[in-house]
Design a protein around this motif. Structure first.
Motif, short mmCIF file in Angstrom:
data_model
loop_
_atom_site.label_atom_id
_atom_site.label_comp_id
_atom_site.label_asym_id
_atom_site.label_seq_id
_atom_site.Cartn_x
_atom_site.Cartn_y
_atom_site.Cartn_z
N ILE A 156 0.83 -1.20 0.00
CA ILE A 156 0.00 0.00 0.00
C ILE A 156 0.87 1.26 0.00
O ILE A 156 0.64 2.19 -0.78
CB ILE A 156 -0.96 0.01 1.22
CG1 ILE A 156 -1.92 -1.18 1.16
CG2 ILE A 156 -1.70 1.34 1.33
CD1 ILE A 156 -2.83 -1.24 -0.02
N ALA A 157 1.86 1.29 0.86
CA ALA A 157 2.74 2.47 0.95
C ALA A 157 3.55 2.63 -0.34
O ALA A 157 3.73 3.76 -0.82
CB ALA A 157 3.67 2.34 2.15
N TRP A 161 3.75 5.80 -2.75
CA TRP A 161 5.06 6.42 -2.97
C TRP A 161 5.36 6.60 -4.45
O TRP A 161 5.81 7.66 -4.86
CB TRP A 161 6.11 5.54 -2.29
CG TRP A 161 7.52 6.00 -2.37
CD1 TRP A 161 8.05 7.14 -1.83
CD2 TRP A 161 8.60 5.32 -2.99
NE1 TRP A 161 9.39 7.20 -2.07
CE2 TRP A 161 9.76 6.09 -2.78
CE3 TRP A 161 8.69 4.12 -3.69
CZ2 TRP A 161 11.00 5.70 -3.26
CZ3 TRP A 161 9.93 3.73 -4.17
CH2 TRP A 161 11.08 4.51 -3.96
N VAL A 162 5.12 5.58 -5.25
CA VAL A 162 5.42 5.71 -6.68
C VAL A 162 4.37 6.52 -7.42
O VAL A 162 4.66 7.10 -8.46
CB VAL A 162 5.63 4.35 -7.39
CG1 VAL A 162 6.85 3.63 -6.84
CG2 VAL A 162 4.40 3.49 -7.35
N ASP A 167 6.67 14.49 -1.72
CA ASP A 167 6.81 15.12 -0.42
C ASP A 167 7.02 14.16 0.74
O ASP A 167 7.36 14.57 1.84
CB ASP A 167 5.61 16.03 -0.13
CG ASP A 167 4.29 15.27 -0.08
OD1 ASP A 167 4.20 14.18 -0.67
OD2 ASP A 167 3.34 15.78 0.56
N LYS A 168 6.85 12.85 0.51
CA LYS A 168 7.04 11.87 1.59
C LYS A 168 7.96 10.75 1.14
O LYS A 168 7.90 10.29 0.00
CB LYS A 168 5.70 11.29 2.03
CG LYS A 168 4.80 12.29 2.71
CD LYS A 168 3.59 11.65 3.30
CE LYS A 168 2.74 12.69 3.99
NZ LYS A 168 1.55 12.10 4.59
N GLU A 169 8.78 10.29 2.08
CA GLU A 169 9.66 9.16 1.82
C GLU A 169 8.89 7.86 2.02
O GLU A 169 7.89 7.82 2.75
CB GLU A 169 10.87 9.21 2.75
CG GLU A 169 11.77 10.39 2.46
CD GLU A 169 13.05 10.37 3.27
OE1 GLU A 169 13.22 9.47 4.14
OE2 GLU A 169 13.88 11.25 3.05
N SER A 177 1.09 3.97 7.16
CA SER A 177 0.19 2.85 6.81
C SER A 177 0.13 1.84 7.94
O SER A 177 -0.95 1.30 8.23
CB SER A 177 0.66 2.18 5.51
OG SER A 177 0.55 3.07 4.43
N LEU A 178 1.25 1.57 8.59
CA LEU A 178 1.27 0.65 9.73
C LEU A 178 0.45 1.22 10.90
O LEU A 178 -0.31 0.49 11.53
CB LEU A 178 2.70 0.35 10.16
CG LEU A 178 2.85 -0.67 11.28
CD1 LEU A 178 2.22 -2.01 10.89
CD2 LEU A 178 4.33 -0.86 11.62
#
Length: 188
Positions: A156-157, A161-162, A167-169, A177-178
């Protein structure tokens, strides 16, 4: 063409990804990949079993890093927290490869065969994570549940991300997400 070319593997990976993005996975041949990289088909097959594996060649490294981080989590850490340590480790590794990951994911998303291969990779990561938890003394079904949950968090993360803004790593998105998963499990 000389007998030895430096960074043949990296050149093949880059040539393959470029061709897959330009022409599509199904329309690209090993001959074309090797030619674009300035190498022979024989050299291609020394590095990869087939043209799919070019996109999945980092899976073993990813698995090793994940398992090592789960194994190295503090003694007494809850199973999901040991998995979170593994997720942080792979998030850090992948962060520098975001442009590549975006291009790679666009190729995978466009091809059913590659989406299936991606699911196999994720299942393998889950099994390896569960085994690492077993070695930490976590019994079933807790080990498999924590491993599957961790890989779901990763998936999910990774998608966010892609597909999202820069703006987020990845590690931050996995932690978020966890936390969301823990809130759902707690009934919040």
């Amino acid at each position: 063409m000389g007998r030895w070319q430096p960074n043949a593997r990296g050149r093949l990976e880059q040539a393959a990804l470029d061709l897959y993005v330009e022409r599509g996975f199904a329309q690209t041949t090993v001959t074309e990949i090797a030619g674009r990289a300035g190498l022979t088909e024989r050299t291609f097959f020394r590095h990869f079993a087939d043209k799919r594996e070019v996109l999945f060649s980092g899976s073993a490294e990813l698995q090793e890093l994940l398992v090592a981080a789960v194994n190295g989590a503090p003694e007494g850490a809850a199973p999901i927290d040991a998995v979170a340590a593994g997720l942080d480790a792979i998030g850090d590794l992948m962060q520098e490869r975001r442009p590549y990951a975006r291009r790679r994911q666009s190729v995978i998303t466009a091809n059913t065969e590659l989406r299936e291969r991606e699911l196999i990779k994720l299942a393998t990561l889950s099994a390896a994570t569960a085994e690492a938890l077993h070695r930490r003394g976590v019994a079933e079904p807790a080990a498999s549940l924590a491993a599957e949950a961790g890989i779901a968090v990763f998936r999910i993360a990774f998608g966010r991300w892609v597909g999202g803004p820069d703006d987020k790593e990845l590690a931050q998105l996995m932690r978020e997400s966890l936390a969301e998963l823990k809130a759902v499990a707690a009934g919040a």
